[in-house]
Motif scaffolding. Structure first.
Motif, PDB file in Angstrom:
ATOM      1  N   SER A  44      33.113 -64.654 -35.290  1.00 55.40           N
ATOM      2  CA  SER A  44      32.276 -65.799 -35.697  1.00 55.40           C
ATOM      3  C   SER A  44      30.784 -65.456 -35.624  1.00 55.40           C
ATOM      4  CB  SER A  44      32.596 -67.021 -34.834  1.00 55.40           C
ATOM      5  OG  SER A  44      32.205 -66.761 -33.507  1.00 55.40           O
ATOM      6  N   CYS A  45      30.442 -64.326 -35.001  1.00 54.30           N
ATOM      7  CA  CYS A  45      29.026 -63.923 -34.914  1.00 54.30           C
ATOM      8  C   CYS A  45      28.788 -62.631 -35.686  1.00 54.30           C
ATOM      9  CB  CYS A  45      28.606 -63.698 -33.463  1.00 54.30           C
ATOM     10  SG  CYS A  45      28.844 -65.098 -32.413  1.00 54.30           S
ATOM     11  N   ALA A  46      29.526 -62.452 -36.767  1.00 56.04           N
ATOM     12  CA  ALA A  46      29.408 -61.168 -37.476  1.00 56.04           C
ATOM     13  C   ALA A  46      28.768 -61.346 -38.845  1.00 56.04           C
ATOM     14  CB  ALA A  46      30.781 -60.518 -37.599  1.00 56.04           C
ATOM     15  N   ALA A  47      27.726 -62.188 -38.907  1.00 58.10           N
ATOM     16  CA  ALA A  47      27.121 -62.520 -40.199  1.00 58.10           C
ATOM     17  C   ALA A  47      26.569 -61.286 -40.913  1.00 58.10           C
ATOM     18  CB  ALA A  47      26.010 -63.543 -39.979  1.00 58.10           C
ATOM     19  N   THR A  48      25.945 -60.381 -40.150  1.00 61.54           N
ATOM     20  CA  THR A  48      25.330 -59.214 -40.798  1.00 61.54           C
ATOM     21  C   THR A  48      26.394 -58.354 -41.468  1.00 61.54           C
ATOM     22  OG1 THR A  48      23.790 -59.237 -38.943  1.00 61.54           O
ATOM     23  CG2 THR A  48      23.683 -57.333 -40.394  1.00 61.54           C
ATOM     24  N   LEU A  49      27.459 -58.098 -40.732  1.00 67.07           N
ATOM     25  CA  LEU A  49      28.538 -57.265 -41.284  1.00 67.07           C
ATOM     26  C   LEU A  49      29.167 -57.942 -42.498  1.00 67.07           C
ATOM     27  CD1 LEU A  49      30.392 -54.771 -41.073  1.00 67.07           C
ATOM     28  CD2 LEU A  49      31.862 -56.109 -39.569  1.00 67.07           C
ATOM     29  N   LYS A  50      29.376 -59.267 -42.397  1.00 67.03           N
ATOM     30  CA  LYS A  50      29.992 -59.980 -43.524  1.00 67.03           C
ATOM     31  C   LYS A  50      29.130 -59.838 -44.773  1.00 67.03           C
ATOM     32  CE  LYS A  50      32.754 -63.268 -40.957  1.00 67.03           C
ATOM     33  NZ  LYS A  50      32.659 -64.474 -40.163  1.00 67.03           N
ATOM     34  N   THR A  51      27.806 -59.955 -44.609  1.00 70.01           N
ATOM     35  CA  THR A  51      26.913 -59.839 -45.759  1.00 70.01           C
ATOM     36  C   THR A  51      27.020 -58.441 -46.370  1.00 70.01           C
ATOM     37  OG1 THR A  51      25.428 -61.361 -44.655  1.00 70.01           O
ATOM     38  CG2 THR A  51      24.487 -60.113 -46.482  1.00 70.01           C
ATOM     39  N   VAL A  52      27.034 -57.421 -45.511  1.00 67.79           N
ATOM     40  CA  VAL A  52      27.151 -56.044 -46.011  1.00 67.79           C
ATOM     41  C   VAL A  52      28.449 -55.884 -46.808  1.00 67.79           C
ATOM     42  CG1 VAL A  52      27.484 -53.637 -45.302  1.00 67.79           C
ATOM     43  CG2 VAL A  52      25.735 -55.019 -44.180  1.00 67.79           C
TER      44      VAL A  52
END
Ligand SMILES: NC(=O)c1ccc[n+]([C@@H]2O[C@H](COP(=O)([O-])OP(=O)(O)OC[C@H]3O[C@@H](n4cnc5c(N)ncnc54)[C@H](OP(=O)(O)O)[C@@H]3O)[C@@H](O)[C@H]2O)c1
Length: 276
Positions: A44-52
């Motif tokens: 739930s705190c992996a926004a950067t990876l999700k964007t990549v």
């Protein structure tokens, strides 16, 4: 992809360097032949990876949840540990924050028992914390040597390579989030805006954008032109081979660290690795 050439597993994949590594992995031809496995502590705190991953080219083969990698063939496996020049008390790049000034700080550890409890310093605070951080990185480098020795001694595992990479200073990552406000301001803003120019002027210099060491990390995992097929116990300063500290290369100390760690973990002996 039905038959990937291999898998690349990265821990801390949502971090500054981790996500920069992933963005390199998905952008380069390697991505179309390797399966990416990204581990994170809290999805739930992996926004950067999700964007990549959302912006990854369609050719990239992505695995974004725990999966079972194929059985290793032990032909070309590499383990890459991320280190730092802070592992070397004599490295002049530590002078800017004066963490190792003074003879008493030139040896980062003496006693494994003290390591397990956290080495006590009379100047507790930011500098002592950075010294402990440097010590943890020193242990990584020592671990690289001892692990490589053990792997190389076993015919079934001898093709596995262990490497260590110093990515350089990268402003804007999460590393210094608990540092004093002055350091955070310096790294999050000043260094962050200067490092694109600094890395252009000197690619393996002090300050680098995460993208550059992200690519260096990719090379450490896959390159065979510069590193050869089996780069055994290789230490890299960015994209170049480098020599770690004298303390890190002390083979008696490397051995002591391994043996005492087994004792502290109450493991009588190594498990799959051979006792040397
Ligand atoms: N930034 C620099 O200037 C610099 C310089 C030299 C070396 N390095 C090294 O480069 C590596 C990456 O650092 P960074 O700058 O990218 O920092 P970062 O943005 O804070 O990334 C670190 C990542 O590691 C994960 N992590 C931390 N503790 C963990 C644990 N106990 N178990 C599992 N995952 C854990 C974090 O996960 P969460 O997302 O869940 O918090 C985070 O994704 C580190 O090894 C650091 O020491 C950095």
């Amino acid at each position: 992809m039905s038959n990937p050439k291999g898998s690349v597993l990265i821990t801390g994949a949502n971090g500054g360097l981790g996500s920069a590594f992933v963005s390199n992995l998905v952008a380069f031809p390697y991505a179309s032949s390797h399966r990416g496995i990204y581990t994170i502590r809290d999805p739930s705190c992996a926004a950067t990876l999700k964007t990549v991953l959302q912006n990854a080219p369609k050719t990239a083969h992505l695995v974004d949840s725990p999966t079972r990698p194929q059985k290793p063939s032990s032909e070309h496996e590499r383990i890459v540990l991320v280190s730092s020049w802070s592992h070397d008390a004599y490295d002049s790049r530590n002078d800017s924050i004066a963490i190792c000034r003074g003879d008493e700080y030139k040896t980062l550890w003496r006693d494994p028992e003290a390591l397990s409890k956290g080495i006590a310093y009379h100047d507790n605070g930011y500098k002592a914390g950075m010294r402990r951080y440097g010590t943890s990185k020193l242990l990584h480098v020592m671990f690289m040597y001892e692990l490589q020795r053990k792997l190389s001694a076993d015919p079934a595992l001898s093709k596995i390579s262990v490497l260590s990479l110093d990515p350089g200073a990268m402003g804007g990552t999460g590393l210094l989030r608990d540092s004093p406000a002055f350091i955070r301001l310096l790294t999050r803003y000043l260094l962050y805006y200067l490092q694109p120019i600094m890395v252009l002027l000197k690619p393996n210099g002090i300050a680098r954008t995460p993208k550059k060491p992200g690519y260096d990390l990719l090379l450490a995992c896959l390159d065979e032109k510069y590193l050869g097929e089996y780069p055994k116990a290789v230490y890299l300063g960015g994209s170049e081979k480098a020599i770690p500290s004298v303390e890190a290369r002390d083979d008696k100390k490397q051995r002591k660290l391994w043996v005492e760690s087994l004792k502290l973990r109450r493991l009588g002996r190594d498990t799959v690795l051979k006792d040397l």
